[in-house]
Write an enzyme that holds these catalytic residues in place. Structure first.
Site, PDB file in Angstrom:
ATOM      1  N   TYR A 141       0.948  -5.164   6.794  1.00  0.00           N
ATOM      2  CA  TYR A 141      -0.385  -4.561   6.943  1.00  0.00           C
ATOM      3  C   TYR A 141      -0.645  -4.114   8.383  1.00  0.00           C
ATOM      4  O   TYR A 141      -1.449  -3.220   8.614  1.00  0.00           O
ATOM      5  CB  TYR A 141      -1.476  -5.572   6.566  1.00  0.00           C
ATOM      6  CG  TYR A 141      -1.850  -5.595   5.102  1.00  0.00           C
ATOM      7  CD1 TYR A 141      -0.905  -5.848   4.133  1.00  0.00           C
ATOM      8  CD2 TYR A 141      -3.170  -5.392   4.714  1.00  0.00           C
ATOM      9  CE1 TYR A 141      -1.248  -5.892   2.792  1.00  0.00           C
ATOM     10  CE2 TYR A 141      -3.532  -5.443   3.379  1.00  0.00           C
ATOM     11  CZ  TYR A 141      -2.567  -5.688   2.423  1.00  0.00           C
ATOM     12  OH  TYR A 141      -2.915  -5.729   1.101  1.00  0.00           O
ATOM     13  N   LYS A 198      10.540 -13.602  -0.284  1.00  0.00           N
ATOM     14  CA  LYS A 198      11.632 -12.791  -0.839  1.00  0.00           C
ATOM     15  C   LYS A 198      12.839 -13.040   0.062  1.00  0.00           C
ATOM     16  O   LYS A 198      13.406 -12.130   0.669  1.00  0.00           O
ATOM     17  CB  LYS A 198      11.199 -11.316  -0.861  1.00  0.00           C
ATOM     18  CG  LYS A 198      12.117 -10.379  -1.616  1.00  0.00           C
ATOM     19  CD  LYS A 198      12.120 -10.589  -3.117  1.00  0.00           C
ATOM     20  CE  LYS A 198      13.225  -9.752  -3.745  1.00  0.00           C
ATOM     21  NZ  LYS A 198      13.426 -10.070  -5.178  1.00  0.00           N
ATOM     22  N   ASP A 230       9.016 -12.291  -7.001  1.00  0.00           N
ATOM     23  CA  ASP A 230       9.130 -11.703  -8.342  1.00  0.00           C
ATOM     24  C   ASP A 230       9.121 -12.811  -9.401  1.00  0.00           C
ATOM     25  O   ASP A 230       8.439 -12.721 -10.424  1.00  0.00           O
ATOM     26  CB  ASP A 230      10.379 -10.807  -8.460  1.00  0.00           C
ATOM     27  CG  ASP A 230      11.650 -11.424  -7.891  1.00  0.00           C
ATOM     28  OD1 ASP A 230      11.559 -12.492  -7.242  1.00  0.00           O
ATOM     29  OD2 ASP A 230      12.736 -10.855  -8.111  1.00  0.00           O
ATOM     30  N   ASP A 254      -1.844 -10.635  -1.302  1.00  0.00           N
ATOM     31  CA  ASP A 254      -2.762  -9.640  -1.869  1.00  0.00           C
ATOM     32  C   ASP A 254      -2.460  -9.463  -3.352  1.00  0.00           C
ATOM     33  O   ASP A 254      -3.359  -9.502  -4.201  1.00  0.00           O
ATOM     34  CB  ASP A 254      -2.587  -8.310  -1.117  1.00  0.00           C
ATOM     35  CG  ASP A 254      -3.463  -7.218  -1.697  1.00  0.00           C
ATOM     36  OD1 ASP A 254      -4.640  -7.486  -1.964  1.00  0.00           O
ATOM     37  OD2 ASP A 254      -2.952  -6.097  -1.909  1.00  0.00           O
ATOM     38  N   ASP A 258      -4.643 -11.221  -6.976  1.00  0.00           N
ATOM     39  CA  ASP A 258      -5.239 -10.450  -8.077  1.00  0.00           C
ATOM     40  C   ASP A 258      -4.693 -10.956  -9.417  1.00  0.00           C
ATOM     41  O   ASP A 258      -5.430 -11.086 -10.389  1.00  0.00           O
ATOM     42  CB  ASP A 258      -4.913  -8.953  -7.945  1.00  0.00           C
ATOM     43  CG  ASP A 258      -6.003  -8.185  -7.200  1.00  0.00           C
ATOM     44  OD1 ASP A 258      -6.722  -8.814  -6.394  1.00  0.00           O
ATOM     45  OD2 ASP A 258      -6.133  -6.960  -7.415  1.00  0.00           O
TER      46      ASP A 258
HETATM   47  C1  IPM Z   1      -8.100  -7.549  -0.638  1.00  0.00           C
HETATM   48  C2  IPM Z   1      -8.102  -6.050  -0.744  1.00  0.00           C
HETATM   49  C3  IPM Z   1      -7.767  -5.454   0.616  1.00  0.00           C
HETATM   50  C4  IPM Z   1      -6.387  -5.940   1.007  1.00  0.00           C
HETATM   51  C5  IPM Z   1      -7.848  -3.937   0.676  1.00  0.00           C
HETATM   52  C6  IPM Z   1      -9.204  -3.417   0.237  1.00  0.00           C
HETATM   53  C7  IPM Z   1      -7.488  -3.386   2.029  1.00  0.00           C
HETATM   54  O1  IPM Z   1      -7.231  -5.621  -1.734  1.00  0.00           O
HETATM   55  O2  IPM Z   1      -8.879  -8.094   0.164  1.00  0.00           O
HETATM   56  O3  IPM Z   1      -7.339  -8.176  -1.373  1.00  0.00           O
HETATM   57  O4  IPM Z   1      -5.377  -5.327   0.615  1.00  0.00           O
HETATM   58  O5  IPM Z   1      -6.298  -6.940   1.727  1.00  0.00           O
HETATM   59 MG    MG Z   2      -6.398  -7.194  -2.881  1.00  0.00          MG
END
Ligand code: IPM
Ligand code: MG
Length: 373
Positions: A141, A198, A230, A254, A258
């Protein structure tokens, strides 16, 4: 004298303003019940700041965040700003806030509420309770990136082609400090830490493993194991309840957060805390995005941002009873059958409500929790 906390509030874009309004209402009510004072100062960031100030993060927003005791953030971004130059995209505000406030440790608890286990898309998730510790200010990042024209001949005879690159790099210090947080959290939890990486491909991952292995001698009661990312994404689906604490790099965190969020039924349930050095302001935000498609419809689930307030009260201010009260109230509200559309599952007695209805229910249960105490 009552404790006094100054919160920088950044609502952002899409559903950000709605869910943060809910969170701030809950924060004020909780303060009233538990006898501390809060002052909230609102600051612009993200797409709405691009529209008004031609920059995603105005200087006064950054200063306001740095001068606060904690930052409460909604979400930034939306299709309206997709065409912006990368350094001027709404997301740049979030990345700069993280970097400038030194928020290297991102805690993303993915916990299954009993009432929502039927909302999970996977089996065996009923007792899932995972703490994802994501490194937040390093890795790909923030690594060097660029694009350039490289001489070469393409099959169609084109003599030049454009090349773009992003780099993943981690220093020992960056890895050590996030692993320290993860080991300590694991020691307070079920004493099982999984480093996700990884290492079969990446040099950085192998350094994470070396350091984790060295540090594990200082945490003998914590069981450390390693999993390729993975494989981890598969195991999260097949055995979500067997994970305790996961520590990983910025990008892997990240993605996996999710996935873990959705396994709990809805990504609209997951709070987060981003922490830096002790004594500096942390940032608390739901992990879901700005959901521009449902902004203004009342459908947004406010629980992730309400639970982020609970994390703020606990981790930033040590107001553990107030934090417990919010979490208990959310559990009770779900138990009473209140559901926003994203979590509209369950057997009998389901009451579909909008964002405000859910917030009202959480607030009224806060009082009930108080009366019980
Ligand atoms: C998160 C989001 C952010 C990230 C984006 C919006 C830049 O997806 O906080 O998980 O990738 O960190
Ligand atoms: Mg995110």
């Amino acid at each position: 004298m009552a404790e006094h906390y100054r919160i920088a509030v950044i609502k952002g874009d899409g559903i950000g303003p709605e869910i943060i309004d809910s969170a701030v209402r809950v924060l004020h009510k909780t303060a009233g019940i538990y006898g501390f004072e809060v002052a909230t100062d609102e600051y612009p960031a993200g797409g709405m700041a691009i529209d008004e100030y031609s920059t995603p993060l105005p200087g006064f927003t950054l200063e306001g965040a740095k001068g606060s005791d904690a930052v409460l953030l909604g979400a930034v971004g939306g299709p309206k700003w997709d065409g912006c130059d990368p350094s001027l995209r709404p997301e740049a505000a979030l990345l700069s806030l993280r970097k400038e406030l030194g928020l290297y440790a991102n805690l993303r608890p993915a916990v299954m509420f009993d009432e929502l286990s039927c909302a999970s898309p996977v089996k065996n998730a009923a007792s899932m309770d995972i703490m994802i510790v994501r490194e937040l200010t390093g890795g790909i990042y923030f690594g060097e990136n660029d694009s350039y024209m490289c001489p070469g001949i393409l099959s169609d005879g084109t003599p030049m082609e454009e090349v773009a690159y992003d780099t993943e790099s981690y220093s020992r210090g960056e890895i050590k400090r996030i692993l320290k947080i993860a080991f300590e959290l694991a020691a307070q939890r079920r004493k099982h830490l999984t480093l996700v990486d990884k290492a079969n491909v990446l040099r950085t991952s192998r350094m994470w493993r070396e350091i984790a292995s060295e540090m594990s001698h200082g945490y003998r009661d914590v069981q450390l194991d390693y999993l390729y990312v993975d494989n981890c994404s598969m195991q999260l689906i097949s055995r979500p309840s067997s994970f305790d604490t996961i520590v990983t790099s910025n990008m892997f965190g990240d993605i996996l957060s999710d996935e873990a969020g959705q396994i709990t039924g809805s990504v609209g349930m997951l709070p987060s805390a981003s922490l830096g050095r002790p004594g500096t302001p942390g940032m608390y935000e739901p992990i879901h995005g700005s959901a521009p498609d449902i902004a203004g419809t009342g459908k947004a689930n406010p629980l992730a941002s309400i639970l982020s307030v609970a994390m703020m009260l606990r981790l930033q201010f040590g107001e553990n009873m107030a934090a417990d009260a919010i979490e208990n109230s959310v559990r009770k509200t779900l138990g009473q059958g209140y559901r926003t559309p994203d979590i509209c599952y369950g057997s009998d007695n389901i009451k579909t409500v909008n964002n405000i209805g859910m917030t009202d229910a959480v607030i009224s249960n806060l009082y009930k929790t108080e009366r019980l105490n």
